[in-house]
Design a protein around this motif. Structure first.
Motif, PDB file in Angstrom:
ATOM      1  N   ASN A  31       3.490 -11.364  11.757  1.00 12.55           N
ATOM      2  CA  ASN A  31       4.582 -10.393  11.619  1.00 12.55           C
ATOM      3  C   ASN A  31       4.507  -9.640  10.290  1.00 12.55           C
ATOM      4  OD1 ASN A  31       5.848 -10.726  14.108  1.00 12.55           O
ATOM      5  ND2 ASN A  31       6.873 -12.607  13.415  1.00 12.55           N
ATOM      6  N   LEU A  32       4.014 -10.322   9.267  1.00 11.31           N
ATOM      7  CA  LEU A  32       3.910  -9.676   7.949  1.00 11.31           C
ATOM      8  C   LEU A  32       2.862  -8.564   7.959  1.00 11.31           C
ATOM      9  CD1 LEU A  32       3.965 -12.955   5.866  1.00 11.31           C
ATOM     10  CD2 LEU A  32       5.746 -11.209   5.812  1.00 11.31           C
ATOM     11  N   ALA A  33       1.910  -8.662   8.895  1.00 14.10           N
ATOM     12  CA  ALA A  33       0.831  -7.666   8.950  1.00 14.10           C
ATOM     13  C   ALA A  33       1.242  -6.393   9.682  1.00 14.10           C
ATOM     14  CB  ALA A  33      -0.391  -8.284   9.611  1.00 14.10           C
ATOM     15  N   LYS A  34       2.440  -6.403  10.287  1.00 17.01           N
ATOM     16  CA  LYS A  34       2.883  -5.200  10.999  1.00 17.01           C
ATOM     17  C   LYS A  34       3.085  -4.050  10.017  1.00 17.01           C
ATOM     18  CE  LYS A  34       5.000  -7.750  14.667  1.00 17.01           C
ATOM     19  NZ  LYS A  34       5.472  -7.678  15.953  1.00 17.01           N
ATOM     20  N   THR A  35       2.774  -2.846  10.455  1.00 22.26           N
ATOM     21  CA  THR A  35       2.880  -1.670   9.586  1.00 22.26           C
ATOM     22  C   THR A  35       4.284  -1.514   8.998  1.00 22.26           C
ATOM     23  OG1 THR A  35       1.269  -0.647  11.033  1.00 22.26           O
ATOM     24  CG2 THR A  35       2.345   0.791   9.465  1.00 22.26           C
ATOM     25  N   ALA A  36       5.298  -1.786   9.804  1.00 19.86           N
ATOM     26  CA  ALA A  36       6.680  -1.612   9.324  1.00 19.86           C
ATOM     27  C   ALA A  36       7.005  -2.546   8.166  1.00 19.86           C
ATOM     28  CB  ALA A  36       7.657  -1.841  10.469  1.00 19.86           C
ATOM     29  N   MET A  37       6.248  -3.651   8.034  1.00 20.40           N
ATOM     30  CA  MET A  37       6.507  -4.614   6.962  1.00 20.40           C
ATOM     31  C   MET A  37       5.814  -4.229   5.651  1.00 20.40           C
ATOM     32  SD  MET A  37       8.614  -7.089   7.712  1.00 20.40           S
ATOM     33  CE  MET A  37       8.201  -8.643   6.880  1.00 20.40           C
ATOM     34  N   THR A  38       5.071  -3.142   5.654  1.00 22.95           N
ATOM     35  CA  THR A  38       4.399  -2.717   4.426  1.00 22.95           C
ATOM     36  C   THR A  38       5.383  -1.929   3.558  1.00 22.95           C
ATOM     37  OG1 THR A  38       3.656  -0.631   5.383  1.00 22.95           O
ATOM     38  CG2 THR A  38       2.218  -2.528   5.657  1.00 22.95           C
ATOM     39  N   PHE A  39       5.095  -1.847   2.261  1.00 22.11           N
ATOM     40  CA  PHE A  39       6.030  -1.158   1.376  1.00 22.11           C
ATOM     41  C   PHE A  39       5.818   0.347   1.357  1.00 22.11           C
ATOM     42  CE2 PHE A  39       6.545  -5.469  -0.322  1.00 22.11           C
ATOM     43  CZ  PHE A  39       7.920  -5.552  -0.147  1.00 22.11           C
ATOM     44  N   GLU A  40       4.660   0.791   1.800  1.00 17.33           N
ATOM     45  CA  GLU A  40       4.509   2.242   1.914  1.00 17.33           C
ATOM     46  C   GLU A  40       3.761   2.535   3.205  1.00 17.33           C
ATOM     47  OE1 GLU A  40       2.273   5.744  -0.309  1.00 17.33           O
ATOM     48  OE2 GLU A  40       3.513   4.569  -1.656  1.00 17.33           O
TER      49      GLU A  40
ATOM     50  N   GLU B  43      -0.436  -1.469  -0.823  1.00 13.10           N
ATOM     51  CA  GLU B  43      -0.299  -1.098   0.574  1.00 13.10           C
ATOM     52  C   GLU B  43      -0.822  -2.262   1.383  1.00 13.10           C
ATOM     53  OE1 GLU B  43      -2.877   1.712   2.937  1.00 13.10           O
ATOM     54  OE2 GLU B  43      -1.302   3.005   2.138  1.00 13.10           O
ATOM     55  N   ILE B  44      -0.019  -2.649   2.323  1.00 14.26           N
ATOM     56  CA  ILE B  44      -0.456  -3.767   3.148  1.00 14.26           C
ATOM     57  C   ILE B  44      -1.311  -3.197   4.258  1.00 14.26           C
ATOM     58  CG2 ILE B  44       0.374  -5.615   4.612  1.00 14.26           C
ATOM     59  CD1 ILE B  44       2.800  -5.713   2.801  1.00 14.26           C
ATOM     60  N   THR B  45      -2.447  -3.791   4.478  1.00 12.58           N
ATOM     61  CA  THR B  45      -3.337  -3.222   5.470  1.00 12.58           C
ATOM     62  C   THR B  45      -2.755  -3.378   6.865  1.00 12.58           C
ATOM     63  OG1 THR B  45      -4.469  -5.308   5.371  1.00 12.58           O
ATOM     64  CG2 THR B  45      -5.521  -3.468   4.270  1.00 12.58           C
ATOM     65  N   SER B  46      -2.990  -2.351   7.647  1.00 11.87           N
ATOM     66  CA  SER B  46      -2.563  -2.413   9.028  1.00 11.87           C
ATOM     67  C   SER B  46      -3.675  -3.110   9.793  1.00 11.87           C
ATOM     68  CB  SER B  46      -2.352  -0.989   9.518  1.00 11.87           C
ATOM     69  OG  SER B  46      -2.342  -0.954  10.895  1.00 11.87           O
ATOM     70  N   VAL B  47      -3.456  -4.328  10.142  1.00  8.80           N
ATOM     71  CA  VAL B  47      -4.530  -5.123  10.716  1.00  8.80           C
ATOM     72  C   VAL B  47      -4.159  -5.545  12.128  1.00  8.80           C
ATOM     73  CG1 VAL B  47      -5.277  -6.034   8.506  1.00  8.80           C
ATOM     74  CG2 VAL B  47      -3.513  -7.214   9.777  1.00  8.80           C
TER      75      VAL B  47
END
Lengths: 79, 398
Positions: free
Chosen positions: A37-46, B6-10
């Motif tokens: 769930n943390l890897a979902k795009t919505a969970m990113t800060f930008e 930026e968290i990678t979209s994986v």
């Protein structure tokens, strides 16, 4: 002197908050296989760079406060 | 601003989860396979691997603001953004924006009579390269923008370092900018403004559904900060700014949605203190639809040298009471330096068309008023400022 004390207190508060956030030991480490769930795009800060840029530019043009999320932005006339 | 983390979209781990494994009753085998899949999953914070896909986004912004009796600024801004991996260890991020700005801007406070008409074209671009290391990354970027009376150049370097379990990432950054100002009214010539910024932050995975980030930034600026087109605008040639930004994202297991929250404290040597709170909720639906309602609450105190719209009995507007022509004291009647509160409501809808194409639309409504200030009193006597914006976007990844 009062200013120095105030600044030191602020810095200490910030440092302790940062420490609390990295919270060595108080947070149960999340295992790699629990990070779906943390890897979902919505969970990113930008998650939408252009949208963030528009927002920053508009608010910088209309309000006194700016920045906070990073370094490297250029200035503008924005009159 | 360059992005800092930026968290990678994986691909989600569930896509390589047990359902794709050969049926087996041996829990140990499944456990080992899960672990292997998880270890292949890049770190949640972009510190160690380049993005898996390249993406190109195009967005168009239309922004209009007004006050009672005066249509102020209109801006139309197309933007382009590119992110692409370069080999196994590098990535490139670049954006290009063009702003076409026109309309009227009050010369002091929110006075309608004598508002200056303006028309400006701003072109801005930036490019950043990131090098990835085991558990770390280094980004070096540059930005440039030009208007007919303003030019800005900026450089930055940002480093990310992750803990062994990749649950904690530390970030440090250093940036500098050099601006040149040549107003058309020739009130000053070849003025400059230089800033140096530093930042330090930590991003922490708190639970399998929570991630938080704390960032402290400080910038020191010197040079020409005044607005050359405003009456009696004379600002200190030094402005230092400090911000503390806290962000928190939470995934709701019940709805599959994500709550995104942030608080920023801002303080500068003009004696402006500001608080910004944002909250948005991202709800995905079937067939690629996602809606995101958002709310932003902002409040700032007035700069120490801002003066209210009360004018000298003899001289009249825009002169404050007792105004001395020979004075070199800072003063400003700029609405942006007054004390006010502001609210923004936003609503975004996006639709993933195919696995590669996404389109989105976002509407925002902004209003700022002196008496909406949350702490102490707002600055009286100014007209409320209202703005509406619409953003249209399309992006493709490959």
């Amino acid at each position: 002197m009062k200013v120095i004390v105030k600044k030191t207190t602020t810095m200490l508060l910030i440092a302790s908050a940062a420490l609390a956030l990295s919270a060595c030991g108080t947070i149960k480490p999340v295992q790699p296989w629990e990070k779906g769930n943390l890897a979902k795009t919505a969970m990113t800060f930008e998650n939408d760079r252009l949208e963030s840029r528009y927002g920053e530019h508009i608010y910088t043009s209309r309000e006194s406060a700016s920045g906070g999320a990073g370094v490297g932005g250029g200035g503008c006339g924005c009159n | 601003m360059t992005k800092i983390i930026e968290i990678t979209s994986v691909p989600l781990i569930t896509s390589t989860g047990p359902e794709t494994l050969p049926a087996s009753s041996d829990m140990q085998t499944i456990g080992a396979a899960l672990l292997t899949a998880a270890l292949l999953l890049p770190g949640v914070v972009k510190a160690e691997t380049p993005p898996e896909h390249a993406s190109l986004s195009l967005k168009y912004l239309n922004y209009e603001e007004k006050q009672a009796g005066l249509k102020r600024i209109t801006a139309n801004s197309p933007s382009l953004s590119l992110t692409t991996p370069l080999g196994a260890d590098w990535s490139l991020d670049a954006t290009l924006t063009s702003d076409d700005v026109s309309g009227a801007s009050p010369r002091y406070h929110t006075a309608i009579s004598g508002a200056s008409r303006m028309n400006d074209q701003r072109t801005a671009g930036d490019v950043a390269f990131t090098r990835y290391f085991p558990r770390a990354s280094l980004t070096v970027g540059t930005a440039y923008s030009t208007e007919h009376d303003y030019e800005s150049r900026a450089l930055s370097a940002t480093g990310n370092f992750s803990s062994e379990d990749k649950n904690t990432t530390w970030t440090v950054g250093l940036g500098g900018s050099h601006d040149r100002i040549n107003p058309t009214n020739l009130i000053v010539k070849n003025e400059t403004k230089k800033t140096i910024s530093i930042m330090a932050g930590v991003t922490q995975i708190l639970t399998a559904e929570d991630i938080a980030q704390l960032t402290l930034s400080h910038s020191r600026g010197e040079g020409y900060f005044s607005d050359p087109y405003k009456a009696l605008d004379r600002r200190p040639r030094e402005r230092n700014q400090t911000t503390l930004l806290a962000r928190w994202n939470h995934h709701f297991l019940g709805t599959g949605g994500t709550g995104r929250f942030s608080y920023r404290y801002y303080s500068d040597t003009y004696d402006v203190k500001a608080h910004t709170l944002t909250a948005e909720y991202v709800q995905p639906f079937s067939q690629g639809w996602t809606i995101t309602p958002s709310l932003r609450v902002y409040s700032q105190s007035a700069a120490s040298f801002y003066f209210d719209p009360v004018y000298d009995a003899q001289l009249g507007a825009p002169f404050p009471p007792g105004y001395q022509f020979a004075s070199t004291q800072p003063s400003s009647a700029d609405q942006r330096l007054s004390g006010f509160g502001a609210l923004t409501f936003g609503f975004k809808v996006s639709k993933q068309l195919t696995s590669d194409w996404t389109v989105d639309i976002k509407l925002e409504n902004y209003e700022q008023r002196g008496n909406w200030r949350l702490f102490h009193k707002g600055s009286p006597g100014l007209a409320a400022l209202k703005a509406q914006s619409i953003q249209l976007g399309i992006s493709k990844q490959w």
